[in-house]
Design a protein around this motif. Structure first.
Motif, PDB file in Angstrom:
ATOM      1  N   SER A  59       1.061  -1.056  -0.047  1.00 57.24           N
ATOM      2  CA  SER A  59      -0.098  -0.009  -0.021  1.00 57.24           C
ATOM      3  C   SER A  59       0.889   1.318   0.089  1.00 57.24           C
ATOM      4  O   SER A  59       2.092   1.418   0.725  1.00 57.24           O
ATOM      5  N   PRO A  60       0.599   2.338  -0.945  1.00 57.33           N
ATOM      6  CA  PRO A  60       1.368   3.397  -0.899  1.00 57.33           C
ATOM      7  C   PRO A  60       0.950   4.565   0.259  1.00 57.33           C
ATOM      8  O   PRO A  60       1.441   5.779   0.250  1.00 57.33           O
ATOM      9  N   THR A  61       0.078   4.049   1.091  1.00 58.76           N
ATOM     10  CA  THR A  61      -0.164   5.097   2.188  1.00 58.76           C
ATOM     11  C   THR A  61       0.836   5.682   2.714  1.00 58.76           C
ATOM     12  O   THR A  61       0.608   7.124   2.798  1.00 58.76           O
ATOM     13  N   PHE A  62       1.989   5.336   3.339  1.00 57.13           N
ATOM     14  CA  PHE A  62       3.199   5.779   3.957  1.00 57.13           C
ATOM     15  C   PHE A  62       4.087   6.642   2.943  1.00 57.13           C
ATOM     16  O   PHE A  62       4.612   7.598   3.117  1.00 57.13           O
ATOM     17  N   ALA A  63       4.359   5.756   1.749  1.00 55.90           N
ATOM     18  CA  ALA A  63       5.194   6.336   0.915  1.00 55.90           C
ATOM     19  C   ALA A  63       4.554   7.397  -0.257  1.00 55.90           C
ATOM     20  O   ALA A  63       5.004   8.312  -0.673  1.00 55.90           O
ATOM     21  N   LEU A  64       3.430   7.410  -0.130  1.00 53.55           N
ATOM     22  CA  LEU A  64       2.451   8.262  -1.200  1.00 53.55           C
ATOM     23  C   LEU A  64       2.342   7.926  -2.346  1.00 53.55           C
ATOM     24  O   LEU A  64       1.305   7.757  -3.121  1.00 53.55           O
ATOM     25  N   VAL A  65       3.661   7.536  -3.054  1.00 51.48           N
ATOM     26  CA  VAL A  65       3.607   6.974  -4.339  1.00 51.48           C
ATOM     27  C   VAL A  65       4.508   5.789  -4.400  1.00 51.48           C
ATOM     28  O   VAL A  65       5.783   5.781  -3.890  1.00 51.48           O
ATOM     29  N   GLN A  66       4.297   4.698  -5.204  1.00 56.09           N
ATOM     30  CA  GLN A  66       4.875   3.551  -5.744  1.00 56.09           C
ATOM     31  C   GLN A  66       5.089   3.241  -7.081  1.00 56.09           C
ATOM     32  O   GLN A  66       4.156   3.267  -7.564  1.00 56.09           O
ATOM     33  N   PRO A  67       6.331   3.648  -7.366  1.00 55.67           N
ATOM     34  CA  PRO A  67       6.465   3.402  -9.015  1.00 55.67           C
ATOM     35  C   PRO A  67       6.802   2.045  -9.220  1.00 55.67           C
ATOM     36  O   PRO A  67       7.343   1.405  -8.536  1.00 55.67           O
ATOM     37  N   TYR A  68       6.395   1.581 -10.395  1.00 61.88           N
ATOM     38  CA  TYR A  68       6.644   0.342 -11.294  1.00 61.88           C
ATOM     39  C   TYR A  68       7.294   0.360 -12.531  1.00 61.88           C
ATOM     40  O   TYR A  68       6.236   1.320 -13.343  1.00 61.88           O
ATOM     41  N   ASP A  69       8.274  -0.380 -12.964  1.00 61.54           N
ATOM     42  CA  ASP A  69       8.434  -0.194 -14.350  1.00 61.54           C
ATOM     43  C   ASP A  69       7.887  -1.615 -14.940  1.00 61.54           C
ATOM     44  O   ASP A  69       8.114  -2.925 -14.170  1.00 61.54           O
ATOM     45  N   THR A  70       6.949  -1.698 -15.828  1.00 57.90           N
ATOM     46  CA  THR A  70       6.236  -2.683 -16.169  1.00 57.90           C
ATOM     47  C   THR A  70       6.577  -2.894 -17.684  1.00 57.90           C
ATOM     48  O   THR A  70       6.757  -1.954 -18.503  1.00 57.90           O
ATOM     49  N   VAL A  75       4.199   2.614 -14.126  1.00 60.15           N
ATOM     50  CA  VAL A  75       3.047   2.788 -13.369  1.00 60.15           C
ATOM     51  C   VAL A  75       3.371   3.374 -12.132  1.00 60.15           C
ATOM     52  O   VAL A  75       4.360   3.197 -11.537  1.00 60.15           O
ATOM     53  N   LEU A  76       2.346   4.182 -11.892  1.00 62.06           N
ATOM     54  CA  LEU A  76       2.521   4.844 -10.537  1.00 62.06           C
ATOM     55  C   LEU A  76       1.250   4.547  -9.749  1.00 62.06           C
ATOM     56  O   LEU A  76       0.162   4.824 -10.197  1.00 62.06           O
ATOM     57  N   HIS A  77       1.408   4.269  -8.395  1.00 61.60           N
ATOM     58  CA  HIS A  77       0.260   3.825  -7.481  1.00 61.60           C
ATOM     59  C   HIS A  77       0.534   4.722  -6.244  1.00 61.60           C
ATOM     60  O   HIS A  77       1.537   4.776  -5.580  1.00 61.60           O
ATOM     61  N   ALA A  78      -0.592   5.635  -6.180  1.00 59.70           N
ATOM     62  CA  ALA A  78      -0.869   6.704  -5.130  1.00 59.70           C
ATOM     63  C   ALA A  78      -1.758   6.757  -4.094  1.00 59.70           C
ATOM     64  O   ALA A  78      -2.745   6.208  -4.499  1.00 59.70           O
ATOM     65  N   ASP A  79      -1.568   6.974  -2.961  1.00 59.39           N
ATOM     66  CA  ASP A  79      -2.446   7.093  -1.931  1.00 59.39           C
ATOM     67  C   ASP A  79      -2.318   8.630  -1.510  1.00 59.39           C
ATOM     68  O   ASP A  79      -1.445   8.864  -0.752  1.00 59.39           O
TER      69      ASP A  79
END
Length: 139
Positions: A59-70, A75-79
């Motif tokens: 979950s990106p709750t604490f990092a705010l954004v998790q990036p992924y190379d696919t 892909v960016l996953h943000a909370d």
């Protein structure tokens, strides 16, 4: 599209189905209360885009954004739940890469992100708390 997701397997299947419809530049917002399944659905989408069914997708709750190379591109996953001020979203760079697929939870904390969304996914816990109701709208 609206449907009932009776369990985690149905959520994962919907995530795979949605991933196949996403293209570079799509900004997807995931709406719903705590526990509605936003992160589970985002995780299924990311795993499908990465072609890795066991990829660690925290979950990106604490990092705010998790990036992924696919293979589908970045892909960016943000909370945005912990966002203190809507203007802080600019610092996250969610709109900086026109080739990224961006998944955002708690997007309502940033009117700018809501306005830029190309897909809105709403998840709700139905009466009786059995499964999840989901609706998907493409703008």
């Amino acid at each position: 599209m609206e449907r009932l997701l009776p369990d985690d397997d149905a959520t994962a299947a919907l995530g795979a189905e949605l991933a196949a419809t996403l293209a570079p530049g799509d900004l997807v917002i995931l709406e719903g209360d705590l526990g509605a399944g936003k992160t589970a659905l985002a995780r299924a989408i990311i795993r499908t885009l990465a072609n890795d069914p066991v990829l660690d997708v925290p979950s990106p709750t604490f990092a705010l954004v998790q990036p992924y190379d696919t293979p589908s591109g970045p892909v960016l996953h943000a909370d945005l739940y912990r966002l203190g001020d809507p203007r802080e979203v600019d610092e996250l760079g969610l709109l900086d890469n026109p080739n990224a697929i961006v998944l955002v939870e708690w997007a309502e904390r940033s009117p700018e992100i809501v306005a830029a969304a190309s897909v809105v996914i709403t998840l709700a816990i139905p009466p009786g708390a059995m499964g999840r109701l989901v609706s998907v709208t493409r703008r």
